[in-house]
Structures are given as C-alpha cells and as structure tokens.
Design a protein around this motif. Structure first.
Motif, PDB file in Angstrom:
ATOM      1  N   ARG A   1      -2.382   5.074 -10.992  1.00  0.00           N
ATOM      2  CA  ARG A   1      -2.987   4.410  -9.833  1.00  0.00           C
ATOM      3  C   ARG A   1      -2.865   2.907 -10.061  1.00  0.00           C
ATOM      4  O   ARG A   1      -3.420   2.391 -11.024  1.00  0.00           O
ATOM      5  N   LEU A   2      -2.152   2.254  -9.182  1.00  0.00           N
ATOM      6  CA  LEU A   2      -1.906   0.826  -9.322  1.00  0.00           C
ATOM      7  C   LEU A   2      -2.916   0.020  -8.518  1.00  0.00           C
ATOM      8  O   LEU A   2      -3.118   0.290  -7.332  1.00  0.00           O
TER       9      LEU A   2
ATOM     10  N   VAL B   1       1.874   1.849  -3.538  1.00  0.00           N
ATOM     11  CA  VAL B   1       0.737   2.409  -4.287  1.00  0.00           C
ATOM     12  C   VAL B   1       0.620   3.907  -4.018  1.00  0.00           C
ATOM     13  O   VAL B   1       0.463   4.709  -4.946  1.00  0.00           O
TER      14      VAL B   1
ATOM     15  N   TYR C   1       0.826  -1.204   0.000  1.00  0.00           N
ATOM     16  CA  TYR C   1       0.000   0.000   0.000  1.00  0.00           C
ATOM     17  C   TYR C   1       0.864   1.260   0.000  1.00  0.00           C
ATOM     18  O   TYR C   1       0.525   2.252  -0.638  1.00  0.00           O
TER      19      TYR C   1
ATOM     20  N   LEU D   1       0.281  -4.126  -9.132  1.00  0.00           N
ATOM     21  CA  LEU D   1       1.417  -3.890  -8.245  1.00  0.00           C
ATOM     22  C   LEU D   1       2.163  -5.178  -7.952  1.00  0.00           C
ATOM     23  O   LEU D   1       3.386  -5.234  -8.099  1.00  0.00           O
TER      24      LEU D   1
END
Length: 113
Positions: free
Chosen positions: A39-40, A27, A24, A45
C-alpha cells in the motif's frame, strides 16, 4: 540513470505497463497487483514517480481536472518498459534457481523419532 529496483518501484512500473494512470490509479493498481500486500502512501508514490521520471523510465502524459482537482497521468517510456522487462527476467531466473535449489533440499521429518 538506473534506479534501485525495489518491490515498490517494480510494482509502480508494472502498474504503468498497460496504460497511463494518475496517482490514485497507480496506488489502486499496485494494491491489486500485490494482492493488498503493498500500500503506497502519497509521499512514497510521488517520490517513486519523481525518480522514475528523472531516470527516463516514466513521463507525465497529461493532466485532467476532475471535480476541481488536477490529475496528472504518467506512462512508461520505452526505457521504462525495457527496465521492467529486464527486472522481470532477472526475477524469473532467480526464481528458477531457487526452485532448483529447493528441489534438492531434504526436509526434516516432523514428529518422527
């Protein structure tokens, strides 16, 4: 084994350049680095992280349980830092060539007859 250096891959490497991060955190850092343009999702990811680990560019650097959830941290390896530096240099050179080219381009005058 080198991997294809997409914008997303480059940004993940860059996100890991200064410190290890969990998924996270990566990200969020990619979002910040791209001013919100990239935005992954989790699948993207972790696919990228798996390829970076397989290529020797990143490695798992530890796990921590937070609120009952496991967070795996990743960090760049020296090979990953080299790949990031090489790609940054390549993009810098490309941008310099583009600037030189665009400097010589005559732009059409709009509204002139």
């Amino acid at each position: 084994m080198p991997i294809r250096m997409t914008e997303q891959v480059y940004l993940v490497l860059l996100a890991l350049a200064d410190e290890p991060r969990h998924g996270y955190g990566v990200v969020q850092e990619v979002r910040d680095l791209s001013d919100g343009a990239v935005r992954l999702g989790a699948g993207t990811l972790y696919g990228i992280l798996d390829r970076l680990v397989a290529a020797g560019y990143a490695e798992a650097s530890g796990e921590v349980v937070v609120d009952g959830r496991l967070r795996r941290y990743y960090r760049l390896t020296p090979e990953g830092l080299d790949a990031l530096a090489a790609e940054t240099a390549r993009m810098r050179a490309l941008a310099a060539r583009a600037d030189r080219r665009l400097g010589g381009v005559r732009r059409p005058q709009i509204g002139m007859a």
